[in-house]
Design a protein around this motif. Structure first.
Motif, mmCIF file in Angstrom:
data_model
loop_
_atom_site.group_PDB
_atom_site.id
_atom_site.type_symbol
_atom_site.label_atom_id
_atom_site.label_comp_id
_atom_site.label_asym_id
_atom_site.label_seq_id
_atom_site.Cartn_x
_atom_site.Cartn_y
_atom_site.Cartn_z
ATOM 1 N N VAL A 1 3.637 30.809 30.720
ATOM 2 C CA VAL A 1 4.897 30.117 30.986
ATOM 3 C C VAL A 1 5.246 30.328 32.443
ATOM 4 O O VAL A 1 5.168 31.445 32.956
ATOM 5 N N LEU A 2 5.612 29.248 33.106
ATOM 6 C CA LEU A 2 5.885 29.337 34.540
ATOM 7 C C LEU A 2 7.280 29.874 34.809
ATOM 8 O O LEU A 2 8.181 29.744 33.977
ATOM 9 N N ASP A 3 7.461 30.454 35.989
ATOM 10 C CA ASP A 3 8.779 30.956 36.367
ATOM 11 C C ASP A 3 9.566 29.881 37.096
ATOM 12 O O ASP A 3 9.005 28.941 37.650
ATOM 13 N N ILE A 4 10.862 30.085 37.109
ATOM 14 C CA ILE A 4 11.717 29.202 37.893
ATOM 15 C C ILE A 4 11.322 29.320 39.351
ATOM 16 O O ILE A 4 11.067 30.427 39.856
ATOM 17 N N GLY A 5 11.251 28.195 40.046
ATOM 18 C CA GLY A 5 10.929 28.200 41.463
ATOM 19 C C GLY A 5 9.458 27.977 41.751
ATOM 20 O O GLY A 5 9.061 27.763 42.903
ATOM 21 N N THR A 6 8.616 28.003 40.715
ATOM 22 C CA THR A 6 7.186 27.768 40.905
ATOM 23 C C THR A 6 6.957 26.333 41.385
ATOM 24 O O THR A 6 7.578 25.401 40.907
ATOM 25 N N ARG A 7 6.057 26.180 42.337
ATOM 26 C CA ARG A 7 5.641 24.827 42.730
ATOM 27 C C ARG A 7 4.597 24.349 41.728
ATOM 28 O O ARG A 7 3.742 25.118 41.292
ATOM 29 N N ALA A 8 4.695 23.120 41.298
ATOM 30 C CA ALA A 8 3.772 22.646 40.261
ATOM 31 C C ALA A 8 3.310 21.228 40.568
ATOM 32 O O ALA A 8 4.020 20.450 41.207
ATOM 33 N N ARG A 9 2.108 20.939 40.073
ATOM 34 C CA ARG A 9 1.612 19.560 40.150
ATOM 35 C C ARG A 9 1.893 18.897 38.816
ATOM 36 O O ARG A 9 1.540 19.442 37.767
ATOM 37 N N VAL A 10 2.548 17.761 38.829
ATOM 38 C CA VAL A 10 2.895 17.081 37.582
ATOM 39 C C VAL A 10 2.092 15.797 37.463
ATOM 40 O O VAL A 10 2.196 14.907 38.311
ATOM 41 N N ALA A 11 1.294 15.735 36.397
ATOM 42 C CA ALA A 11 0.489 14.528 36.178
ATOM 43 C C ALA A 11 1.229 13.579 35.259
ATOM 44 O O ALA A 11 1.904 13.997 34.330
ATOM 45 N N TRP A 12 1.128 12.302 35.499
ATOM 46 C CA TRP A 12 1.783 11.306 34.646
ATOM 47 C C TRP A 12 0.936 10.075 34.556
ATOM 48 O O TRP A 12 -0.061 9.927 35.269
ATOM 49 N N SER A 13 1.296 9.149 33.679
ATOM 50 C CA SER A 13 0.500 7.934 33.525
ATOM 51 C C SER A 13 1.419 6.714 33.430
ATOM 52 O O SER A 13 2.439 6.754 32.752
ATOM 53 N N PRO A 14 1.071 5.652 34.101
ATOM 54 C CA PRO A 14 1.901 4.422 34.024
ATOM 55 C C PRO A 14 1.987 3.886 32.596
ATOM 56 O O PRO A 14 2.961 3.226 32.253
ATOM 57 N N ASP A 15 1.007 4.199 31.763
ATOM 58 C CA ASP A 15 1.021 3.703 30.377
ATOM 59 C C ASP A 15 2.241 4.183 29.632
ATOM 60 O O ASP A 15 2.689 3.568 28.660
ATOM 61 N N ALA A 16 2.781 5.355 30.047
ATOM 62 C CA ALA A 16 3.888 5.950 29.311
ATOM 63 C C ALA A 16 5.245 5.450 29.798
ATOM 64 O O ALA A 16 6.269 5.803 29.242
ATOM 65 N N LEU A 17 5.242 4.641 30.833
ATOM 66 C CA LEU A 17 6.528 4.196 31.380
ATOM 67 C C LEU A 17 7.074 3.004 30.605
ATOM 68 O O LEU A 17 6.336 2.128 30.191
ATOM 69 N N VAL A 18 8.380 3.016 30.421
ATOM 70 C CA VAL A 18 9.058 1.876 29.796
ATOM 71 C C VAL A 18 10.086 1.378 30.785
ATOM 72 O O VAL A 18 10.824 2.175 31.375
ATOM 73 N N LEU A 19 10.106 0.089 30.968
ATOM 74 C CA LEU A 19 11.049 -0.491 31.930
ATOM 75 C C LEU A 19 12.279 -1.027 31.189
ATOM 76 O O LEU A 19 12.155 -1.720 30.182
ATOM 77 N N PHE A 20 13.432 -0.654 31.665
ATOM 78 C CA PHE A 20 14.679 -1.169 31.057
ATOM 79 C C PHE A 20 15.357 -2.110 32.023
ATOM 80 O O PHE A 20 15.462 -1.838 33.205
ATOM 81 N N ARG A 21 15.848 -3.209 31.516
ATOM 82 C CA ARG A 21 16.555 -4.149 32.387
ATOM 83 C C ARG A 21 18.058 -4.012 32.175
ATOM 84 O O ARG A 21 18.484 -3.849 31.053
#
Lengths: 296, 268, 364
Positions: free
Chosen positions: C344-364
């Protein structure tokens, strides 16, 4: 029923169902309470003719009721007696209500309430008469004190006077005062009191600043519920009051049953109701002022 | 000791409340005619005197007729009003309920004279019936107070459930509502019976020549020699009231237990 | 799967309480044999809608059809629906047996048949042997079962459940959820459940109608509802959703190109982006579990954005992190499964966050 039962009736005409449901009781009250009250109100403006009521409008009954020394004294006395009874009853009742609400084990509270209410339901006439026996010239108190040699002749100031009326009425209306105060005290969230003490108040100051203001609605209810019927009580002044203890109900009875003067009797009755209403509104006004801070 | 001085005070207060009632049997069984201490000796002759007293028997009969009729009528009227006020919203509700409950705070003498006025104006002869009219008026608010709490503790979805399971509104009332408020109805009957039996002033004004028990008792106070008999009568009445009230209280509590509601205290 | 016939149909149902507009044009159909949920916050009209089916609530306009028939013509006590009430409405003066058999009173059955039916119903809800008990001596879960047996004994076409589990504690509730699902499969009739608990709706339902302010905001199966919420309101109500501002660069029939604050430029498929104009300022949303923190030594992902851990919430099996992505004002929440080798990471840790466009939902 082609239109379908409950849903239609529930939706469309809740008001109509409610009115239909209450109509027997409401009709009864309108016919036998509202109409008679209206009638004596009208009577109070009519003129008494021997054996009949003359239909001429007049203020004479009210002028008589409010200026005649005899009537004025009795009305004033009724007010004073009712106030004294109310003060005595409520002050004496508060600690009892407080005890039952705060110190009695919850499982035994209803037993206490039951014990307090029972005397109220037992033959009012006989109870009043017994006070006459207790306070009378040859009564329990006097014969007891004589027997013990504390006094050499019977005390006269305890019988057949206003004081005896006050004691007797205070006894009769005791449960009326205890119950509303008890209910108000029961509603108080006990953690508020702990909070009061937690914030550094003494027990007594917590009582003054938290308990008492929260119990005020109950105290006011007690005041009204004692004050209103006592001012119109008939039996007690009749039996223990003596000539100096007569109250407005005795006056009304006298006008109606003995003198057959309905208009004057009605004017006195309406005046009594007015006194009751004004006094009650005054109590409510006091309460509202008192509660202006925390209340709504 | 829990409550300390408060408890002492409350006990003294109870003694004050019960003082007259405790004296009652003492004088009822005392063989002196004068009601005073010291007591002179045990006797049941005052109770015996009750047996041979035709006017008293008439008064008892009148009072019983009045009290039973009053209990039934005022409870019936109260069922309608309590149901209407707990279940429906309608215009004028506060006003109508206020009027119906008014006798609770109206001096009884006012109720008595206003009823007397209207009955005489309508040329209705005073009788047992007119006393009943007055007693129903003053008992109904008490019955409503009792029944409202019974109706209030009814979960509305119980009715809907019965209806949902195929019952009609009427059979729902009979199968569900009535059994659940029955303890309230019984205690309402008993309370109104007790109030009516004990009521003096309205009966005094409206009974005409048919005296009720309190009216009879009141008339006897004028005769000192009749007082011990009244003490004996009072003893019986007090025992009877306590019995009736205990039964009423029992049913009230059972009603609460059945509907699972919290006990909030006495009748008022 | 063949589409089942319609059991309940709402046609532009409107309901007013005086001036209050409780139902504002409900159009929906509920299929036979389906486990259907009405989900929404309190006051959204879900219970009112359920009660229009039962017949306890009239409607101001429109129509409710039950099995093809206009319900307005059928009083509540004749409808082929039965209800399990929120308070259970167990008749307190009757025994369990009398409660369960209450609806059979009018069926004119003989004693033996009646006893058999009641016994079957009790067995179905696991209360065999409880018949003689007084109703008020039951626990919450048992009352719930009695209410179920009582409603099912009349073999209704539709069972209506008004927040039936809200009075139970968490363990009991989860157990009853499973039992209700099994029961529904066993009896095969339509169940309509009213709930404000989105998790409960997702677990139990075949389809869910999400309601806000008297309207159905979205009606879909749980997975679609979770993954492709149509509005921010629905997305927010169901599960946790991160929102980031975005600008639409180009909108084509097969998707749109957006510039998302902090994440940069990416393409969102058409089924996750309703059509709209170019250059529009909008919002994109994504679920916490679609983001992953890459630990040292893990290979770079196609899309990753650096950030700083701001808050850590440990849940045992999962850890939630609030991570402030570089270039974004508010932190986003992401969830990581706790597995060995991933401290478990500590507060203040620098992290790389991976994400994918497939998971994005666009709201109008």
């Amino acid at each position: 029923m082609t239109s379908g039962g409950m849903p239609r009736r529930m939706g469309r005409s809740e008001a109509a169902s409610g009115l239909a449901m209450i109509s027997p009781t409401a009709s009864y009250a309108i016919l036998l309470l509202a109409a008679p009250l209206a009638l004596i109100f009208i009577y109070s403006f009519l003129t008494d003719g021997y054996l009949e009521i003359i239909r001429t409008f007049t203020f004479a009954n009210y002028i008589e009721a409010w200026t005649n020394e005899l009537y004025r004294v009795v009305m004033l006395r009724s007010l004073m007696v009712a106030l004294a009874v109310t003060a005595a009853t409520v002050l004496l009742a508060f600690p009892v209500a407080y005890f039952v609400s705060f110190y009695v084990d919850p499982s035994r509270k209803s037993l206490w309430l039951f014990l307090i209410t029972i005397p109220f339901w037992t033959s009012y006439l006989i109870r009043v008469f017994l006070w006459k026996v207790i306070l009378g010239y040859n009564g329990v108190v006097n014969s007891g004190l004589l027997g013990l040699g504390i006094i050499s002749e019977p005390l006269q100031w305890i019988n057949y006077n206003v004081g005896a009326v006050v004691v007797t009425l205070a006894h009769a209306y005791a449960p009326f005062a205890i119950l509303p105060i008890f209910v108000a005290l029961e509603k108080i969230d006990r953690s508020l009191l702990e909070a009061g003490q937690d914030l550094g108040e003494s027990r007594f100051m917590t009582f003054l600043r938290v308990t008492l203001p929260l119990a005020m609605p109950g105290v006011v209810a007690a005041v009204l519920i004692v004050f209103i019927p006592t001012i119109g009580d008939f039996v007690t002044p009749q039996l223990v009051g003596g000539p100096e203890g007569r109250m407005v109900a005795n006056l009304i009875q006298l006008q109606y049953l003995k003198l057959d003067n309905y208009p004057l009797g009605s004017a006195i009755a309406v005046s009594a109701m007015m006194i009751v209403t004004v006094a009650s509104l005054f109590f409510l006004y006091l309460n509202r002022r008192y509660l202006r801070g925390p209340g709504s | 000791m829990r409550g300390g001085w408060f408890k002492v005070y409350a006990l003294v207060y109870l003694v004050f409340l019960y003082a007259p009632i405790i004296l009652l049997p003492m004088f009822a069984f005392n063989d002196a005619t004068v009601i005073a201490f010291p007591l002179s000796g045990f006797s049941t002759k005052w109770f015996a005197a009750l047996v041979d007293d035709p006017p008293l028997h008439d008064a008892v009969r009148n009072s019983l007729i009045i009290a039973v009729t009053t209990a039934i009528l005022s409870t019936t009227l109260a069922v309608f009003a309590a149901r209407a006020s707990t279940r429906y919203r309608f215009p004028g509700k506060a006003g109508l309920m206020g009027l119906i409950m008014l006798p609770l705070v109206l001096p009884e003498i006012i109720v008595a004279v206003s009823l007397l006025s209207i009955l005489l104006m309508a040329r209705i002869e005073l009788s047992i019936l007119t006393v009943i009219l007055g007693h129903v008026l003053i008992c109904t608010p008490f019955c409503i107070a009792i029944l409202s709490s019974a109706f209030q503790s009814l979960d509305r979805s119980l009715e809907e459930a019965a209806y949902d399971l195929g019952e009609t509104p009427f059979s729902t009332f009979r199968l569900i509502i009535l059994p659940l408020v029955m303890p309230g109805i019984i205690s309402s009957l008993l309370i109104s019976f007790t109030i009516s039996l004990d009521e003096f002033i309205i009966a005094f004004f409206l009974a005409g020549t048919e005296a009720t028990l309190p009216v009879y008792i009141f008339s006897q106070f004028r005769f000192p020699q009749a007082v011990p008999v009244i003490m004996a009568l009072g003893t019986i009445l007090v025992c009877l009231s306590i019995l009736l009230l205990s039964i009423a209280e029992f049913f009230r509590r059972r009603g609460l237990a059945r509907s699972g509601a919290k006990d909030t205290g006495g009748f008022l | 799967m063949t589409v089942k016939p319609t059991m309940i149909e709402f046609r532009d149902v409107q309901k007013y309480y005086g001036d209050y507009h409780a139902l504002r044009g409900i159009n929906a159909s509920i299929r036979a044999g389906e486990f259907f949920s009405l989900l929404g916050p309190s006051g959204c009209g879900k219970t009112t809608l359920l009660r229009t089916i039962a017949g306890f609530e009239g409607i101001s306009s429109g129509a409710v059809l039950i099995d093809g028939k206009d319900a307005a013509q059928i009083p509540a006590n004749k409808r082929p629906t039965n209800m399990v009430f929120q308070s259970y409405a167990i008749f307190p003066h009757l025994t369990v047996e009398e409660n369960v058999g209450f609806g059979l009173r009018r069926a004119g059955l003989d004693k033996a048949e009646m006893g058999r039916r009641v016994g079957d119903a009790l067995a179905m809800v696991g209360l065999t042997g409880f018949g003689k008990r007084a109703a008020h001596a039951l626990s919450g879960g048992q009352r719930q079962r009695v209410a179920l047996a009582r409603a099912l004994i009349l073999k209704p076409k539709v069972l209506l459940l008004d927040e039936p589990l809200s009075a139970l504690d968490k363990k009991m509730r989860e157990q009853m959820q499973m039992e209700l699902i099994k029961l529904q499969r066993q009896v095969g009739i339509t169940f309509i459940l009213v709930t404000h608990d989105q998790e409960e709706a997702l677990v139990m339902s075949d389809r869910i109608a999400v309601m806000f302010e008297g309207r159905i905001a979205q009606l879909d199966d749980p997975e679609t509802l979770y993954r492709r919420p149509k509005t921010r309101q629905v997305a927010d109500f169901i599960g946790t959703m991160n929102f980031l501002p975005a600008t639409v660069l180009s909108d084509t029939p097969d998707g749109c190109e957006v510039e998302v604050a902090g994440l940069g430029r990416c393409r969102i498929a058409a089924d996750q982006a309703p059509p709209g104009g170019n250059g529009e300022e909008t919002t994109v949303g994504f679920r916490p579990e679609t983001l992953t923190i890459l630990y040292d030594g893990q290979a770079a992902a196609a899309r990753e954005t650096p950030g700083t851990v701001e808050e850590v919430v440990y849940y045992g099996d999962m850890t939630y992190y609030d991570v402030k992505l570089d270039g974004v004002r508010a932190a986003v929440r992401l969830s990581m499964r706790n597995v060995p080798g991933r401290p478990v990471l500590d507060i203040g840790t620098r992290a790389r966050v991976a994400w994918s466009p497939d998971a994005l939902v666009l709201f109008r």
